[in-house]
Design an enzyme around this catalytic site. Structure first.
Site, PDB file in Angstrom:
ATOM      1  N   CYS A 128      12.480  -0.382   1.909  1.00  0.00           N
ATOM      2  CA  CYS A 128      11.883   0.705   1.115  1.00  0.00           C
ATOM      3  C   CYS A 128      12.105   2.091   1.720  1.00  0.00           C
ATOM      4  CB  CYS A 128      10.398   0.448   0.926  1.00  0.00           C
ATOM      5  SG  CYS A 128       9.568  -0.223   2.371  1.00  0.00           S
ATOM      6  N   HIS A 236       5.520   5.739   0.462  1.00  0.00           N
ATOM      7  CA  HIS A 236       5.969   6.192   1.773  1.00  0.00           C
ATOM      8  C   HIS A 236       6.391   7.662   1.634  1.00  0.00           C
ATOM      9  CE1 HIS A 236       5.802   2.104   2.954  1.00  0.00           C
ATOM     10  NE2 HIS A 236       7.081   1.797   3.025  1.00  0.00           N
TER      11      HIS A 236
HETATM   12  C1  11C Z   1       7.039  -1.696   5.755  1.00  0.00           C
HETATM   13  N1  11C Z   1       9.369  -1.251   5.217  1.00  0.00           N
HETATM   14  O1  11C Z   1       6.701  -0.670   5.155  1.00  0.00           O
HETATM   15  C2  11C Z   1       8.433  -2.258   5.629  1.00  0.00           C
HETATM   16  C3  11C Z   1       8.344  -3.433   4.713  1.00  0.00           C
HETATM   17  O2  11C Z   1      12.673  -5.179   5.515  1.00  0.00           O
HETATM   18  O3  11C Z   1      11.914  -5.312   3.505  1.00  0.00           O
HETATM   19  C4  11C Z   1       9.663  -3.977   4.237  1.00  0.00           C
HETATM   20  C5  11C Z   1      10.371  -4.816   5.234  1.00  0.00           C
HETATM   21  C6  11C Z   1      11.738  -5.130   4.717  1.00  0.00           C
HETATM   22  O4  11C Z   1       6.287  -2.336   6.473  1.00  0.00           O
END
Ligand code: 11C
Ligand code: A2P
Length: 322
Positions: A128, A236
């Site tokens: 993400c 995010h």
């Molecule tokens: C988080 N980006 O916000 C991570 C979740 O490799 O798909 C996603 C982890 C991934 O914790």
């Protein structure tokens, strides 16, 4: 068309089911899989109740036109190759196959061309925090060439799935020891997402390094990330410093940001509460002291733009090209 969602009871799986309906994808047949724990639970799809089935290797030997996987890397590693072998297209939201050179890592607006002629097999959905950064920057890279990126993230707890959200909500009600996160997240900021590697970066940070280079098809881009968890439920945010190879003027950078598909450039300030529930990446607060380096802020819904919507966009692009 025959579709299945694997990890259908999770944060991303539930959103995949919702986005399929929002985009009017009407399969002839749909199945929902999760672990044995939730087998028998109900999922609604266009007003009809479907029962969640237990994921088994046997079920993956059946051919589906599209399988949307979001049940974690271990589940993908075990089951996605079986499904690919059976002739299905697997759109996998986990990190399991992203850096495999034989597997396309796709943000359709940027490199959707890789899906043409890809009749079966695994297509990886990026992380993400990477998706929203490359969506914001790909036109800048096309026009000015990106030399390096320094990025600090402000990542919501939904990135860690439903257990991550529960942990914040439980801590808001009383002191509960950290489990999913390495420190208390309520009333705090935690500068470690994922596990620490030998080089001092976390695996979440190395995803941003490696996936950015693969998606933008430029192994020379230098990426310097610090990934941070904040007590926010959805979206995010990222503070991004970019250095370009060619000189720019600010209107040129703003035009490049604005030219990104599904990207909104604005002089207004966008926050997670503004972006939540949308399929857009919001970019703003663009600033520069000279003509090769600029700073900006971006925000996007990590469960939608960063996961479920990107997966459904992959499905739609694949249908369009094949
Ligand atoms: C988080 N980006 O916000 C991570 C979740 O490799 O798909 C996603 C982890 C991934 O914790
Ligand atoms: P379950 O709800 O039965 O545990 P999240 O990332 O929000 O935590 O969601 C993870 C998703 O992956 C859920 O749908 C979860 O199902 C599913 N899942 C986790 N482990 C397995 C497994 N071993 N087999 C199938 N699905 C799994």
């Amino acid at each position: 068309m025959k579709i299945a969602v694997v990890g259908a009871t999770g944060e991303v799986g539930r959103m995949m089911t919702r986005v399929l309906q929002e985009r009017n994808v009407r399969p002839d047949e749909i199945s929902f899989f999760a672990s044995a724990r939730s087998a028998g639970e109900g999922v609604e799809f266009y007003g009809r109740k479907h029962r969640v089935k237990e994921l088994t290797e046997e079920a993956m030997r059946e051919r589906y036109d599209y399988l949307l996987f979001s049940a974690g890397a271990a589940v993908s590693r075990q089951y996605a190759p079986i499904a690919a072998e059976a002739g299905s297209v697997v759109i996998d939201n986990s990190s399991a196959f992203r850096m495999d050179p034989a597997i396309p890592l796709v943000v359709p607006e940027i490199n959707g061309d890789l899906l043409k002629g890809y009749s079966s097999g695994i297509v990886a959905n990026p992380n993400c925090s990477t998706i929203q950064m490359v969506l914001a920057l790909y036109r800048v890279h096309e026009r000015y060439g990106i030399r390096s990126i320094v990025v600090s993230t402000y990542q919501s707890v939904s990135g860690a799935g439903k257990n991550g959200m529960n942990e914040l909500e439980d801590q808001m009600r009383g002191h509960i020891a950290p489990k999913k996160f390495v420190k208390q997240i309520h009333l705090n900021v935690v500068p470690q997402i994922g596990s620490l590697l030998e080089n001092g970066f976390t695996d979440e940070e190395m995803k941003m390094v490696n996936e950015t280079r693969k998606i933008l098809r430029d192994p020379d881009i230098s990426v310097w990330p610090t990934t941070v968890r904040v007590p926010v439920l959805y979206c995010h945010s990222e503070s991004i410093f970019t250095e370009t190879r060619k000189p720019f003027d600010l209107p040129g950078i703003e035009a490049a940001l604005e030219a990104g598909e599904h990207v909104v450039f604005s002089r207004d300030m966008f926050t997670p509460l503004d972006a939540a529930g949308t399929d857009l990446t919001y970019v703003g607060r663009v600033r520069a002291f000279d003509d090769t380096r600029f700073l900006m802020w971006n925000v996007a819904d990590n469960i939608r733009v960063g996961a479920a919507t990107n997966a459904v966009r992959i499905l739609l692009k694949h249908r369009e090209l094949n």
